[in-house]
Design a protein around this motif. Sequence first.
Motif, PDB file in Angstrom:
ATOM      1  N   SER A  80      -5.033   2.663   2.083  1.00  0.00           N
ATOM      2  CA  SER A  80      -4.858   3.162   0.465  1.00  0.00           C
ATOM      3  C   SER A  80      -5.042   2.166   0.003  1.00  0.00           C
ATOM      4  CB  SER A  80      -3.437   4.016  -0.506  1.00  0.00           C
ATOM      5  OG  SER A  80      -3.775   3.795  -0.753  1.00  0.00           O
ATOM      6  N   GLU A  81      -5.875   1.916  -1.664  1.00  0.00           N
ATOM      7  CA  GLU A  81      -6.394   1.560  -3.355  1.00  0.00           C
ATOM      8  C   GLU A  81      -5.589   1.299  -2.957  1.00  0.00           C
ATOM      9  OE1 GLU A  81      -9.005  -0.478  -3.633  1.00  0.00           O
ATOM     10  OE2 GLU A  81      -9.858   0.055  -1.249  1.00  0.00           O
ATOM     11  N   GLU A  82      -3.957   2.254  -3.674  1.00  0.00           N
ATOM     12  CA  GLU A  82      -3.351   2.503  -4.474  1.00  0.00           C
ATOM     13  C   GLU A  82      -1.786   1.559  -4.235  1.00  0.00           C
ATOM     14  OE1 GLU A  82      -0.623   5.981  -6.674  1.00  0.00           O
ATOM     15  OE2 GLU A  82      -1.296   6.228  -4.942  1.00  0.00           O
ATOM     16  N   GLN A 136       0.713  -1.245  -0.054  1.00  0.00           N
ATOM     17  CA  GLN A 136       0.281   0.083   0.019  1.00  0.00           C
ATOM     18  C   GLN A 136       0.873   1.508   0.075  1.00  0.00           C
ATOM     19  OE1 GLN A 136      -1.973  -0.579   3.419  1.00  0.00           O
ATOM     20  NE2 GLN A 136      -3.969  -1.870   2.100  1.00  0.00           N
TER      21      GLN A 136
END
Length: 111
Positions: A57-59, A52
């Motif tokens: 975070s999705e990123e 992450q």
Amino acid sequence: MMRRPTYGEDHYVLHDAEELHHLYPDTFSIPDKHRRESLEIGALVKLIFSMQVTAGSEETSVERMWVEVTSIEKGHFVGRLDNQPYGSNCVVCDQVVYFQACHVIDIYLGE
């Protein structure tokens, strides 16, 4: 008891090198299984981390990094991350890493 790292608890997961080698045998080579299973304390191995970028975070950021083996328990390895990631602020140099032989993409043999 050993466990595989997760985004929820560790903010990273490890790629399965055996699976990648099976999918891309001509372009993705890994050390043979015996060498990967016979690691000793002090060995430096390279793993592929998907991390992450920030906690929760999705990123994600993917990096190949070196880990020093610090202990071995029933075919599972514990190590110390020997790199500082560029693409994540929640995975840091010197942190504990749990992994298995299937995660090893390279073994440092010295110069």
